[in-house]
Write an enzyme that holds these catalytic residues in place. Structure first.
Site, PDB file in Angstrom:
ATOM      1  N   SER A 143      -0.318   8.752   0.540  1.00 32.50           N
ATOM      2  CA  SER A 143      -1.279   8.259   1.530  1.00 32.50           C
ATOM      3  C   SER A 143      -2.642   8.848   1.225  1.00 32.50           C
ATOM      4  CB  SER A 143      -0.833   8.691   2.937  1.00 32.50           C
ATOM      5  OG  SER A 143      -1.852   8.507   3.900  1.00 32.50           O
ATOM      6  N   TYR A 156       2.781  14.259   9.410  1.00 31.29           N
ATOM      7  CA  TYR A 156       2.502  13.188   8.451  1.00 31.29           C
ATOM      8  C   TYR A 156       1.758  13.724   7.236  1.00 31.29           C
ATOM      9  CZ  TYR A 156       1.101   8.580   6.732  1.00 31.29           C
ATOM     10  OH  TYR A 156       0.913   7.458   5.949  1.00 31.29           O
TER      11      TYR A 156
END
Length: 292
Positions: A143, A156
């Site tokens: 990401s 995350y």
């Protein structure tokens, strides 16, 4: 160049978003597909879309956090197709937004189980088959938050930084051992998927308090950050794979953020806080987003 036609490609998290778009993009290029997801309904919809193109496709319900089941699945794919050339470790979840001080251990455990351990499980289970193919390629989806930390996304960010480190380590090892597996880490920016809404829905299902601020924050991320069509993201990823790139940045936001972090490694956390405050304050003053 890496060719896609006639290759056997495995895609996890194929029920929606980037995973579904990857499946369709690979099908358009002539791949044979093994698709997996924990969402059986969405996976069936993806299979129908792929099958309509005439592509050979195998599908299976799979929770990537279950190591034993992932190992079984790898054997099943190998037995069905006879070979495995490419693995796209795409499955991931957002978790719940909140400070590290506020976040329960259960949230860390679930996000890491899917986003990080899921990648480890898939890689370890399929890597021998990728090597045996003589023309393997492993693609792990990290990401923008794999190189830029962000407040209230502790689990995350931890998982996606981990995916980056794991993948880059493996790439070095494959090169050093001269093994026939190329390795790519992918850093998408804001892609128009259901990841933020899904996190909110899981919180509701667990009976957690859903504040108006949290609802507005989710709407804000959907409107302002999650904007790149998944089909475009998938095309960028597959083109990166075809070009044998070790690192693929998806979206202008990912490229600009990568540049900012490289140029201002000590200062980007302060800048991140200032920018987020400026973006959020107008949003909060405007009130809820209009429906419909």
């Amino acid at each position: 160049m890496t060719t896609i036609a006639d290759k056997v490609a495995v895609v996890t998290g194929a029920a929606s978003g980037i995973g579904r778009a990857l499946a369709l993009g690979l099908a358009d290029r002539g791949a044979r597909l093994a698709l997996a997801d924990v969402n059986a309904t969405g996976l069936a919809e993806t299979v129908d879309l792929v099958a309509a193109t005439g592509t050979e496709v195998q599908a299976r319900h799979l929770d990537v956090s279950d190591r034993a089941d992932v190992e079984t699945y790898a054997g099943e794919v190998r037995a069905h197709f006879g070979v495995v050339h490419q693995l796209y470790n795409n499955a991931g979840i957002a978790g719940i937004s909140g400070t590290i001080l506020e976040t329960d251990w259960a949230v860390f455990e679930r996000v890491l189980a899917v986003n990080l351990w899921g990648v480890l499980h898939g890689t370890k289970a399929f890597l021998p088959h990728l090597i045996a193919s003589g023309d393997g390629h492993l693609i792990n989806i990290s990401s923008l938050n794999g190189f830029m930390a962000q407040g209230e996304l502790g689990p995350y960010c931890t998982s996606k930084f981990g995916v980056r480190g794991f993948t880059e380590t493996l790439r070095i090892e494959m090169l050093a051992a001269n093994l026939p597996v190329r390795v790519t880490v992918v850093h998408p920016g804001g892609v128009r998927t259901n990841i933020a809404n899904a996190a909110l829905e899981r919180a509701r299902e667990r009976g957690e308090e859903i504040t108006e601020d949290r609802v507005q924050r989710t709407a804000f991320y959907n409107e302002r950050f999650l904007r790149l069509p998944p089909e475009r993201a998938a095309d960028i990823i597959v083109r990166g794979v075809e070009a044998n790139r070790g690192r693929v940045l998806v979206g202008n936001d990912a490229r600009l953020t990568d540049l900012a972090v490289r140029l201002l490694p000590r200062h980007y956390p302060d800048l991140s806080v200032r920018i987020l405050r400026r973006l959020l304050v107008p949003r909060q003053r405007r009130g809820p987003a209009p429906s419909g």
